[in-house]
Design an enzyme around this catalytic site. Structure first.
Site, short mmCIF file in Angstrom:
data_model
loop_
_atom_site.label_atom_id
_atom_site.label_comp_id
_atom_site.label_asym_id
_atom_site.label_seq_id
_atom_site.Cartn_x
_atom_site.Cartn_y
_atom_site.Cartn_z
N GLY A 1 151.28 15.14 45.12
CA GLY A 1 150.16 16.04 44.89
C GLY A 1 148.99 15.69 45.78
O GLY A 1 148.86 14.57 46.28
N TYR B 1 139.78 15.41 46.17
CA TYR B 1 139.23 14.07 46.22
C TYR B 1 140.27 12.96 46.34
O TYR B 1 139.92 11.80 46.29
CB TYR B 1 138.37 13.80 44.98
CG TYR B 1 137.18 14.70 44.90
CD1 TYR B 1 136.09 14.52 45.74
CD2 TYR B 1 137.15 15.76 44.00
CE1 TYR B 1 135.00 15.35 45.69
CE2 TYR B 1 136.05 16.59 43.94
CZ TYR B 1 134.98 16.39 44.78
OH TYR B 1 133.89 17.22 44.73
N GLY B 2 141.53 13.30 46.49
CA GLY B 2 142.50 12.24 46.61
C GLY B 2 143.92 12.76 46.72
O GLY B 2 144.19 13.97 46.61
N ASP C 1 137.07 21.46 33.58
CA ASP C 1 137.93 21.94 34.68
C ASP C 1 139.33 22.25 34.17
O ASP C 1 140.33 21.78 34.72
CB ASP C 1 137.98 20.88 35.78
CG ASP C 1 138.47 21.46 37.12
OD1 ASP C 1 138.38 22.70 37.29
OD2 ASP C 1 138.94 20.69 37.97
#
Length: 932
Positions: free
Chosen positions: A642, A646-647, A760
């Site tokens: 994935g 941000y990462g 979120d």
């Protein structure tokens, strides 16, 4: 080079100690800074400190350099082990049998100055073995101490103030001397066994170590050469002498080759034997817990760990593992204490933020309530007072009539102080009163009668309005007391003014020391009127019973109830008006002070949310990551599974006993991203384990990432099969989709029960296991409501309208779930039509700000459609609670089962150029405008 990794373990331990010492120093400085700002109530100041016990425990670990202690009866074996560890022949082996009994002091191997750059070359060329004359000393004792010899060696093992102690045979004096060094170091005990089992002398020495040093574990190492067990003691000494000559007369490198392939092999045990089990039993009987080399445990013991047995010097790499475990235990213990300090302070931050938010909301309402209630009370009391004339008059008349006989009898029986007026004394017949005595005794009788009448009238008047006092005044009084309690100046003028009102209206006490009521004031003035009455005496009276009764009767008859009632009412109205004005003035001053305090609290609260809490959370992240790294190591990253804004998320087969795992890697580019990541980690770590939430298992900071330019943070969590987006693309049954919706609601409800808002909720943040049960993941935007300060985060198509204003609560998650339910019911990842038309950032934002909603689809169940509409209502107050949402989903699921919709329900997947994945991965969908 012998056992090169042991030096690496020592250096790594020293480095980690410096790292933790820096975290501790920053923590202490930060807490001191917070204390100076006086954000917290003084009662909580102690919670913001590192207690002396905690500080002592951490310093006891961090301030003690590593030290290797080598014990054993065989001097040659000890020296051989030291040479093996150092990778060079530093200490001489025995050359004559006589030297085996030569006296030898404690050797302290250490390093002066910095290690030379050409360390390897220096070790190989410039260092020669020491002679016995260099290390042997004459017997010399100071008190109960044994002298020691320092040997300065340029070696990596000693670079960071590390030391090695080579200890001769233990005696009481040697033990006492060694104890001083053990207390000042991080010890690693190594005991060299002369043979394959402990001799009686060695066993006694091991027991002495256990007695002197408690539970410090020991690594037991058998000699590299093992004499045949059938040799006599003198033959064994000769054997050791021959092996010493062999080792001494050959080069170190050649000798090392011989230890692997040469003649020594015929005397070495290459495999564990029955003799080894005897050694294990001997060590266990001495009181040491044993773990075999290679044994792995899921968690490091909270105590001092386990001892270990190493058979043969060819197995010395196991000594590295043993030393690593001892160092890990100390690091984990220190990091655990430090983490507890961080968690305690962060919890206090969050709770204080809730208190401040509550005060900001409730204080203005309390002030308004107090003003309105007092004004209404004042108006009611004025109306009540002006209408009290007849009631007061009636009470005075009725009480005087009812109590008349009792009052007259009381006057008859009254005894004047200092006067014996009994019938036998004859005082009344022989002593008529003078005018001064008449006046004095009359005043006494009048005060007696009026005092008793005062009590009777007051009791009836209080009873007539006591119910009103209890029903109205209690709430107002508690409200004022709460406001004044929040006032830093603790000014109780408003409360005192309210007491004056209550005193004037309800006969309650003004203060603890005062019992004056308006009824008593009324009778005080009544007494003054009666004192002006002139009684026509024809002759000097005698102070007998009848005279006292007549004075009492004339006092009662002279009362004018109507006039006194009017005076009382007027006096009461004046006192109410004065008290009301004083209360209003006090409330205005109190309101000004409280508003100023709230403004300061809000400013400090913003600083707490944006600076103090993230900074402390980062220190906590560093401490926890070091603990996890020391305990379990760095996770092995597998394939990429994935990628987000941000990462990157990688697969990991196993870590810390958990399997399979997912590792989210983040490289924070600046302090703000570090702060955001640290707060995410803290909230994720503190969320209790729940079936509907993906659990965070730990974290590791890789300081070597990118060649040390920017450390990478690894967040390790459970790995599931897929996310909801991929599952919808492949197709899910109607029942499965409804169950997923229920799971998501339960997960959100659990987060809300912990005081957290997810912010979120979307397809990519719902993961499914092999049974298609859902769990919520990615708590990167998750925060307590009180810690949110105008932040605008999330995915726009899931964002509630009020979120754009920066003022919102947990209802934004209900809105986001309504949009998520649209996708679930649609059974597709196709974007709603209103969002599908947006081709750029401005159009999308404009659409979101207008409060656009997804459209109705023909495949929708009517109950589901109504639930979606309720969830995404524009007014947050009109959105249903998640408990009601869960109940309605349960009913929909049960109804579907009864109607046997089975696995045929749900539309097919519709692929478009603008599906949820393509937009959500674009830069204008997953936004992060963070003001926290």
């Amino acid at each position: 080079m012998g056992v090169p990794h042991l030096a690496n373990e020592v250096l790594k331990y020293s480095k980690n100690c410096r790292y933790l010492r820096r975290i501790l120093k920053d923590t202490l400085n930060h807490l001191e800074e917070i204390t100076k700002e006086k954000f917290f109530h003084k009662d909580n100041d102690g919670k913001l400190e590192v207690s002396p016990t905690e500080l002592h425990e951490m310093n006891r670990i961090l301030d003690r350099p590593p030290a290797i202690f080598v014990f054993g009866q065989s001097r040659a074996s000890r020296n051989f082990l030291v040479n093996e560890i150092l990778g060079r022949q530093l200490l001489p082996l025995l050359s004559t049998p006589q030297e085996a009994t030569a006296p030898l002091k404690v050797l302290v191997l250490k390093q002066d100055g910095k290690i030379p750059p050409n360390i390897i070359e220096t070790l190989s060329k410039n260092c020669t073995p020491l002679t016995w004359s260099e290390i042997m000393m004459e017997e010399s004792e100071v008190g109960n101490r044994v002298e020691y010899k320092e040997v300065h060696v340029p070696h990596l093992l000693f670079r960071d103030d590390g030391k090695m102690f080579v200890v001769p045979e233990l005696t009481g004096k040697v033990t006492n001397s060694i104890s001083e060094f053990v207390k000042k170091s991080a010890p690693v005990f190594v005991y060299v066994v002369k043979g394959s089992v402990l001799s009686e002398v060695e066993l006694a020495e091991v027991r002495e170590l256990r007695r002197a040093f408690g539970s410090i574990p020991i690594c037991f190492v058998s000699s590299v050469w093992l004499a045949p067990p059938d040799l006599t003691e003198s033959d064994q000494d000769q054997f050791e002498y021959n092996m010493g000559n062999l080792m001494t007369n050959d080069s170190f490198e050649r000798r090392k080759s011989w230890t692997q392939n040469g003649p020594i092999d015929k005397h070495r045990s290459n495999k564990p034997s029955a003799v080894d089990s005897v050694l294990v039993k001997q060590v266990a009987d001495a009181g040491y817990q044993i773990t075999l080399p290679g044994t792995r445990t899921r968690q490091i013991s909270a105590g001092n760990g386990y001892s270990q047995i190493v058979i043969g010097f060819e197995s010395l790499p196991n000594l590295n593992i043993f030393a690593r475990r001892q160092f890990q235990l100390r690091l984990v213990k220190c990091a655990t204490v430090l983490t507890e300090v961080h968690d305690r302070c962060l919890r206090l931050f969050v709770l204080s933020a809730f208190d401040v938010a509550r005060s900001i909301q409730i204080t203005p309402r309390r002030i308004l309530f107090a003003k309105r209630q007092e004004d209404q009370l004042y108006q009611n009391l004025m109306t009540l007072t002006t209408g009290k004339h007849d009631e007061i008059r009636s009470i005075i008349v009725e009480t005087a009539a009812l109590k008349r006989e009792d009052l007259l009898e009381m006057a008859r029986n009254y005894k004047f102080p200092g006067v014996d007026d009994s019938e036998d004394s004859g005082y009344e017949d022989s002593h008529p009163m003078s005018s001064q005595e008449v006046e004095k005794h009359t005043e006494v009788i009048q005060e007696l009668v009026l005092g008793a009448l005062n009590k009777a009238v007051a009791a009836q008047l209080v009873d007539s309005i006591d119910v009103y006092r209890k029903s109205v005044i209690g709430t107002l009084q508690r409200c004022v007391e709460a406001l004044e309690e929040d006032d830093e100046e603790h000014d109780h003028r408003a409360h005192d003014s309210l007491k004056q009102i209550l005193n004037a209206a309800y006969q309650v006490q003004v203060s603890v020391r005062s019992s004056t009521s308006f009824v008593s004031t009324f009778f005080e003035q009544l007494l003054q009127l009666i004192m002006q009455i002139v009684l026509p005496w024809n002759a000097p009276p005698k102070p007998d019973r009848e005279w006292r009764a007549n004075v009492a009767a004339e006092t009662l008859d002279s009362l004018n109830p109507s006039r006194l009632a009017r005076g009382v009412c007027h006096q009461l109205c004046e006192r109410l008006r004065e008290s009301h004005e004083a209360f209003q003035q006090s409330m205005r001053q109190l309101e000004a002070r409280l508003n100023g305090q709230l403004e300061r609290c809000e400013e400090i609260g913003q600083r707490m949310r944006r600076y103090h809490a993230p900074r402390l959370a980062r220190l906590s992240l560093e401490a926890v990551s070091l603990k996890d790294s020391a305990t379990y190591g760095v996770p092995a990253l597998g394939r990429e599974i994935g990628r987000g804004q941000y990462g990157v998320v990688f697969a990991c087969d196993t870590w810390a006993g958990y399997t399979p795992c997912a590792v989210k890697t983040v490289v924070p580019p600046d302090d703000k991203h570090w702060s955001d990541l640290a707060m995410e980690f803290y909230y994720s770590r503190t969320v209790p384990e729940h079936d509907r939430i993906v659990s965070l298992r730990g974290s590791v900071i890789d300081h070597t990432y990118g060649q040390g330019s920017a450390p990478a943070v690894y967040l390790i969590m459970d790995r599931l099969s897929r996310d909801l987006y991929d599952a919808l693309k492949l197709g899910l049954s109607w029942f499965s989709r409804l169950q997923i919706a229920l799971d998501v609601v339960q997960g959100i409800r659990f987060l809300h029960s912990q005081g957290l808002i997810h912010r979120d909720i979307k397809l990519k943040n719902v993961l499914l296991d092999k049974s298609n049960r859902a769990k919520i993941t990615d708590l990167g935007f998750c925060k307590p409501e009180a810690m949110i300060s105008g932040s605008i985060v999330g995915t726009p198509i899931h964002m509630a309208p009020e979120l754009l204003s920066g003022h919102y609560d947990s209802a934004v998650d209900v809105y986001a779930f309504g949009v998520l339910l649209w996708y679930i019911c649609a059974g597709s990842v196709r974007l709603p039509y209103v969002f599908e038309q947006c081709r750029n950032k401005d159009q999308l934002w404009s659409c979101v700000k207008r409060g656009a909603r997804p459209e109705y689809l023909s495949c929708f169940d009517e109950n589901c459609w109504q639930l979606m509409q309720d969830c995404w209502a524009g007014d947050p107050a009109k959105r249903p609670l998640l408990g009601a949402v869960e109940t309605r989903l349960d009913q929909i699921l049960e109804k579907s089962k009864q109607e046997n919709l089975g696995y045929e329900g749900g539309p097919e997947v519709v692929e478009t150029d603008h599906d949820a994945d393509s937009l959500s991965s674009s830069p204008y969908i997953d936004i992060d405008i963070k003001d926290d």
